[in-house]
Write a protein that holds these residues in place. Structure first.
Motif, PDB file in Angstrom:
ATOM      1  N   VAL A 222       0.823  -1.209   0.000  1.00  0.00           N
ATOM      2  CA  VAL A 222       0.000   0.000   0.000  1.00  0.00           C
ATOM      3  C   VAL A 222       0.857   1.258   0.000  1.00  0.00           C
ATOM      4  O   VAL A 222       0.552   2.236  -0.701  1.00  0.00           O
ATOM      5  CB  VAL A 222      -0.930   0.003   1.234  1.00  0.00           C
ATOM      6  CG1 VAL A 222      -1.697   1.324   1.341  1.00  0.00           C
ATOM      7  CG2 VAL A 222      -1.891  -1.169   1.181  1.00  0.00           C
TER       8      VAL A 222
ATOM      9  N   VAL B   2      -5.301   3.199  -2.562  1.00  0.00           N
ATOM     10  CA  VAL B   2      -6.649   2.645  -2.463  1.00  0.00           C
ATOM     11  C   VAL B   2      -7.459   2.994  -3.711  1.00  0.00           C
ATOM     12  O   VAL B   2      -8.203   2.146  -4.244  1.00  0.00           O
ATOM     13  CB  VAL B   2      -7.347   3.156  -1.186  1.00  0.00           C
ATOM     14  CG1 VAL B   2      -8.823   2.776  -1.185  1.00  0.00           C
ATOM     15  CG2 VAL B   2      -6.662   2.606   0.045  1.00  0.00           C
TER      16      VAL B   2
ATOM     17  N   LEU C 149      -9.739  -0.375   1.796  1.00  0.00           N
ATOM     18  CA  LEU C 149      -8.440  -0.831   2.291  1.00  0.00           C
ATOM     19  C   LEU C 149      -8.599  -2.149   3.049  1.00  0.00           C
ATOM     20  O   LEU C 149      -7.783  -3.071   2.876  1.00  0.00           O
ATOM     21  CB  LEU C 149      -7.844   0.240   3.207  1.00  0.00           C
ATOM     22  CG  LEU C 149      -6.423   0.006   3.728  1.00  0.00           C
ATOM     23  CD1 LEU C 149      -5.420  -0.011   2.589  1.00  0.00           C
ATOM     24  CD2 LEU C 149      -6.056   1.079   4.746  1.00  0.00           C
TER      25      LEU C 149
END
Length: 273
Positions: free
Chosen positions: A196, A246, A264
């Motif tokens: 991420v 995201v 997420l």
């Protein structure tokens, strides 16, 4: 894993806050043992299995004086009956949830708990379960399965909005608070966090630290809340890098804050390193 015989002695000075100690259980659970101020008493948090607690008591002369339970899942409460069989007067503090039949005291948000000379504020943190609570005091946070190092709990009962509000609440505590959560998930959480937020230098350092600790079979916990605020993507939903990641994963660049958190969490649910 950490050897039971490594349980630390009580603090030398009565005013010193003892160090919380994780007792490994099952595949990846931690049962937390917090020594009392002097003597051989202790607070035990989330004993899903009695065996590690009994072994620590036999090896080090410890006696649980109180049990704190964060939520009703069996891997957090399953050992209480066996502990009470040995210590019938053991005081058990739990959330107000009838799925926890072993409670001698039920508490909720805003309550204050006294246990083995320690005082904790009770925080409602729904999300993983609807009745989940955390205990905060003496610079320690026993948060069960709400906040993990570099991650957060799955949403088994609560909503994304509830979990995000719970994490926001925990993230607002002082940065030197030690996070004592219920599972050793940090290494797998680090892999997702790096996917991420790959350009986060604090996360890179934490990930390397975690790899070193786990290679030596050492726990990655406790960890400071300040470190988690810098590294944990679930506490960084507002960070531009996390929002961009995201949006790219979900294909939606116009998500609300709660929507971004929900995406997420869905991403993590299906993530394979």
């Amino acid at each position: 894993m950490v050897a039971i015989l490594d349980v630390p002695p009580p603090p030398r000075a009565p005013h010193m806050t003892p160090t919380p100690f994780p007792l490994p259980a099952f595949d990846d659970n931690y049962i937390w043992l917090l020594p009392a101020h002097g003597g051989r008493g202790a607070v035990v948090v989330d004993p899903g299995d009695a065996a590690p607690v009994l072994a620590a008591a036999d090896a080090g002369g410890w006696r649980p004086q109180a049990v704190l339970l964060t939520h009703h899942h069996g891997d957090h409460i399953g050992g209480v009956a066996a502990l009470r069989a040995r210590w019938p007067d053991l005081h058990v503090v739990a959330p107000d949830d009838r799925r926890i039949p072993v409670a001698s005291q039920r508490v909720g948000d805003g309550d204050r708990v006294e246990a083995a000379g320690h005082a904790f504020d009770v925080l409602a943190v729904p999300g993983h379960t609807v009745s989940h609570i955390a205990f905060h005091g003496h610079g320690l946070l026993f948060c069960g399965d709400t906040l993990f190092s570099l991650g957060c709990g799955r949403l088994f009962e609560g909503t994304p909005a509830q979990m995000l509000a719970s994490l926001d609440r925990l993230a607002a505590l002082p940065g030197d608070t030690l996070v004592c959560c219920g599972h050793e998930y940090t290494q797998s959480n680090a892999a997702f966090a790096r996917a991420v937020d790959p350009d986060n230098p604090a996360l890179a350092r934490r990930s390397e630290e975690v790899t070193t600790l786990r290679n030596d079979s050492l726990p990655t916990l406790p960890v400071t809340l300040g470190d988690e605020r810098a590294c944990n993507p679930f506490l960084r939903v507002d960070a531009p890098a996390v929002r961009a990641a995201v949006a790219a994963w979900s294909g939606d660049g116009d998500l609300s804050r709660v929507g971004a958190f929900a995406a997420l969490r869905r991403w993590k649910d299906g993530f394979r390193a």
